[in-house]
Design an enzyme around this catalytic site. Sequence first.
Site, PDB file in Angstrom:
ATOM      1  N   GLY A   1       0.841  -1.200   0.000  1.00  0.00           N
ATOM      2  CA  GLY A   1       0.000   0.000   0.000  1.00  0.00           C
ATOM      3  C   GLY A   1       0.877   1.251   0.000  1.00  0.00           C
ATOM      4  O   GLY A   1       0.698   2.165  -0.814  1.00  0.00           O
ATOM      5  N   HIS A   2       1.867   1.279   0.913  1.00  0.00           N
ATOM      6  CA  HIS A   2       2.792   2.416   0.951  1.00  0.00           C
ATOM      7  C   HIS A   2       3.555   2.512  -0.377  1.00  0.00           C
ATOM      8  O   HIS A   2       3.740   3.605  -0.922  1.00  0.00           O
ATOM      9  CB  HIS A   2       3.823   2.235   2.070  1.00  0.00           C
ATOM     10  CG  HIS A   2       3.267   2.203   3.457  1.00  0.00           C
ATOM     11  ND1 HIS A   2       3.271   1.072   4.237  1.00  0.00           N
ATOM     12  CD2 HIS A   2       2.695   3.178   4.216  1.00  0.00           C
ATOM     13  CE1 HIS A   2       2.745   1.349   5.420  1.00  0.00           C
ATOM     14  NE2 HIS A   2       2.370   2.607   5.432  1.00  0.00           N
TER      15      HIS A   2
ATOM     16  N   LYS B   1      -7.183   4.684   1.864  1.00  0.00           N
ATOM     17  CA  LYS B   1      -7.377   3.779   2.996  1.00  0.00           C
ATOM     18  C   LYS B   1      -7.766   4.597   4.239  1.00  0.00           C
ATOM     19  O   LYS B   1      -8.610   4.185   5.027  1.00  0.00           O
ATOM     20  CB  LYS B   1      -6.083   2.993   3.210  1.00  0.00           C
ATOM     21  CG  LYS B   1      -5.872   2.437   4.588  1.00  0.00           C
ATOM     22  CD  LYS B   1      -6.519   1.105   4.709  1.00  0.00           C
ATOM     23  CE  LYS B   1      -6.229   0.363   5.983  1.00  0.00           C
ATOM     24  NZ  LYS B   1      -5.789   1.081   7.128  1.00  0.00           N
ATOM     25  N   ASP B   2      -7.087   5.742   4.402  1.00  0.00           N
ATOM     26  CA  ASP B   2      -7.400   6.660   5.506  1.00  0.00           C
ATOM     27  C   ASP B   2      -8.122   7.858   4.890  1.00  0.00           C
ATOM     28  O   ASP B   2      -7.576   8.962   4.821  1.00  0.00           O
ATOM     29  CB  ASP B   2      -6.108   7.085   6.205  1.00  0.00           C
ATOM     30  CG  ASP B   2      -5.361   5.882   6.755  1.00  0.00           C
ATOM     31  OD1 ASP B   2      -5.735   5.388   7.822  1.00  0.00           O
ATOM     32  OD2 ASP B   2      -4.421   5.407   6.081  1.00  0.00           O
TER      33      ASP B   2
ATOM     34  N   SER C   1      -2.334  -3.024   5.681  1.00  0.00           N
ATOM     35  CA  SER C   1      -2.111  -2.118   6.805  1.00  0.00           C
ATOM     36  C   SER C   1      -0.944  -2.644   7.629  1.00  0.00           C
ATOM     37  O   SER C   1      -0.776  -3.863   7.764  1.00  0.00           O
ATOM     38  CB  SER C   1      -3.372  -2.079   7.677  1.00  0.00           C
ATOM     39  OG  SER C   1      -3.062  -1.500   8.926  1.00  0.00           O
ATOM     40  N   SER C   2      -0.177  -1.726   8.191  1.00  0.00           N
ATOM     41  CA  SER C   2       0.940  -2.146   9.058  1.00  0.00           C
ATOM     42  C   SER C   2       0.390  -2.929  10.244  1.00  0.00           C
ATOM     43  O   SER C   2       1.046  -3.836  10.767  1.00  0.00           O
ATOM     44  CB  SER C   2       1.699  -0.923   9.572  1.00  0.00           C
ATOM     45  OG  SER C   2       2.088  -0.113   8.486  1.00  0.00           O
ATOM     46  N   ARG C   3      -0.819  -2.599  10.661  1.00  0.00           N
ATOM     47  CA  ARG C   3      -1.417  -3.276  11.816  1.00  0.00           C
ATOM     48  C   ARG C   3      -1.750  -4.737  11.526  1.00  0.00           C
ATOM     49  O   ARG C   3      -1.901  -5.530  12.457  1.00  0.00           O
ATOM     50  CB  ARG C   3      -2.688  -2.558  12.275  1.00  0.00           C
ATOM     51  CG  ARG C   3      -2.420  -1.199  12.870  1.00  0.00           C
ATOM     52  CD  ARG C   3      -3.717  -0.465  13.121  1.00  0.00           C
ATOM     53  NE  ARG C   3      -3.487   0.946  13.405  1.00  0.00           N
ATOM     54  CZ  ARG C   3      -3.265   1.447  14.616  1.00  0.00           C
ATOM     55  NH1 ARG C   3      -3.272   0.656  15.656  1.00  0.00           N
ATOM     56  NH2 ARG C   3      -3.045   2.728  14.783  1.00  0.00           N
TER      57      ARG C   3
ATOM     58  N   GLN D   1      -8.516  11.086   6.822  1.00  0.00           N
ATOM     59  CA  GLN D   1      -7.226  11.769   6.922  1.00  0.00           C
ATOM     60  C   GLN D   1      -6.926  12.525   5.620  1.00  0.00           C
ATOM     61  O   GLN D   1      -6.479  13.675   5.635  1.00  0.00           O
ATOM     62  CB  GLN D   1      -6.126  10.743   7.208  1.00  0.00           C
ATOM     63  CG  GLN D   1      -4.722  11.288   7.095  1.00  0.00           C
ATOM     64  CD  GLN D   1      -3.689  10.266   7.500  1.00  0.00           C
ATOM     65  OE1 GLN D   1      -3.425  10.090   8.686  1.00  0.00           O
ATOM     66  NE2 GLN D   1      -3.111   9.571   6.543  1.00  0.00           N
TER      67      GLN D   1
ATOM     68  N   GLN E   1      -0.402  11.417  17.604  1.00  0.00           N
ATOM     69  CA  GLN E   1      -1.675  11.011  16.990  1.00  0.00           C
ATOM     70  C   GLN E   1      -2.250   9.744  17.601  1.00  0.00           C
ATOM     71  O   GLN E   1      -3.300   9.269  17.179  1.00  0.00           O
ATOM     72  CB  GLN E   1      -1.536  10.885  15.478  1.00  0.00           C
ATOM     73  CG  GLN E   1      -0.750   9.684  14.993  1.00  0.00           C
ATOM     74  CD  GLN E   1      -0.533   9.745  13.493  1.00  0.00           C
ATOM     75  OE1 GLN E   1       0.185  10.615  13.001  1.00  0.00           O
ATOM     76  NE2 GLN E   1      -1.148   8.845  12.747  1.00  0.00           N
TER      77      GLN E   1
HETATM   78  P1  AMP Z   1       0.651   4.888   7.677  1.00  0.00           P
HETATM   79  O1  AMP Z   1       2.064   4.408   7.631  1.00  0.00           O
HETATM   80  O2  AMP Z   1      -0.324   3.859   8.112  1.00  0.00           O
HETATM   81  O3  AMP Z   1       0.514   6.203   8.394  1.00  0.00           O
HETATM   82  O4  AMP Z   1       0.261   5.187   6.168  1.00  0.00           O
HETATM   83  C1  AMP Z   1       1.016   6.057   5.369  1.00  0.00           C
HETATM   84  C2  AMP Z   1       0.245   6.352   4.112  1.00  0.00           C
HETATM   85  O5  AMP Z   1       0.020   5.128   3.412  1.00  0.00           O
HETATM   86  C3  AMP Z   1      -1.143   6.955   4.384  1.00  0.00           C
HETATM   87  O6  AMP Z   1      -1.397   7.963   3.429  1.00  0.00           O
HETATM   88  C4  AMP Z   1      -2.055   5.778   4.205  1.00  0.00           C
HETATM   89  O7  AMP Z   1      -3.371   6.139   3.820  1.00  0.00           O
HETATM   90  C5  AMP Z   1      -1.350   5.020   3.097  1.00  0.00           C
HETATM   91  N1  AMP Z   1      -1.780   3.621   3.085  1.00  0.00           N
HETATM   92  C6  AMP Z   1      -1.772   2.763   4.133  1.00  0.00           C
HETATM   93  N2  AMP Z   1      -2.298   1.573   3.772  1.00  0.00           N
HETATM   94  C7  AMP Z   1      -2.661   1.700   2.472  1.00  0.00           C
HETATM   95  C8  AMP Z   1      -3.286   0.833   1.523  1.00  0.00           C
HETATM   96  N3  AMP Z   1      -3.651  -0.404   1.849  1.00  0.00           N
HETATM   97  N4  AMP Z   1      -3.497   1.296   0.268  1.00  0.00           N
HETATM   98  C9  AMP Z   1      -3.147   2.566  -0.064  1.00  0.00           C
HETATM   99  N5  AMP Z   1      -2.561   3.439   0.788  1.00  0.00           N
HETATM  100  C10 AMP Z   1      -2.327   3.015   2.026  1.00  0.00           C
END
Ligand code: AMP
Length: 282
Positions: A36-37, A151-152, A187-189, A155, A61
């Site tokens: 995703g990233h 995804k967010d 997702s990282s989670r 945000q 956050q």
């Molecule tokens: P995070 O590391 O979770 O803060 O995410 C960093 C960026 O990656 C944010 O803009 C998220 O929306 C995006 N992101 C996270 N997961 C996905 C995904 N599955 N598809 C697209 N973008 C993502």
Amino acid sequence: MKLYKNKVELQHILKPFFDQKKSLGFVPTMGALHEGHLSLVNEALEENDCVVVSIFVNPTQFDKKSDLKKYPRSLENDIDLLNSIHGDIIVFAPDATHLYGEHILSKPYSFSGLEFEMEGRHRAGHFDGVGTVLNLLFRIIRPNKAYFGQKDFQQLQIVKKLVEIEQLPITIVGCPIMREQNGVAMSSRNRRLNASQLNQAAMIYRTLKDVQNRFDQTSISKLKTRVKTLFEEHPEFELEYFEIANVNTLKSAERKRKTNTYRAFIAAWIGGVRLIDNIALN
Ligand code: AMP
């Protein structure tokens, strides 16, 4: 691949890009990178002369200390992944006091009410933290474009408002949601789920697809009842919220209007992990 932990050094390396008026793309992340990233990074690489990726788990956050502590971290692996897609990405991974200074606090923002819906209602102070860290990063990096995942989605809308409020000349680009083969939003989670929970988590996307398929012929209140019942049939989940909201205001919709655009949003817990996902409805 160049890794910077110091903002002055980062700005020094970016100076020639500014001087030559080259375009700079920025992808803010909290690390534990996945496809995703990388989709955001690839889009930034296509559209810019230089790309900066920040890796920073932003303490302000998180509303729960335990969640911040458990958040996955894997800087070395992240760097290898970024290197595997392009050799010239610049990574900025500061520590919290270097980025914030002595007081690691967020600034209060008013995002025209967007901050009170969904995630904002369930995670106190979350969007003040997001706004504060992005404002700091944007002012250090000064990108032309910054990339965020749908995804967010909330945000993404809030960041568009943030650059308006802070009067920053940055184009915010929204990118599609990347999914695992079974439909689970990456997702990282997800790293905190075991194989069986990851399988079960596919129910969230199945539900969103079901809502999308029925949206034209079914009232919003019937859809809400249906989703509630579906989750009751899956006691492994705790549904935090299901909303159908106007994409511009993010306010919960009670009745459909032809001129409005809607998305469905879910936040649910499984195995002590909070997952969010959303889908376009019309
Ligand atoms: P995070 O590391 O979770 O803060 O995410 C960093 C960026 O990656 C944010 O803009 C998220 O929306 C995006 N992101 C996270 N997961 C996905 C995904 N599955 N598809 C697209 N973008 C993502």
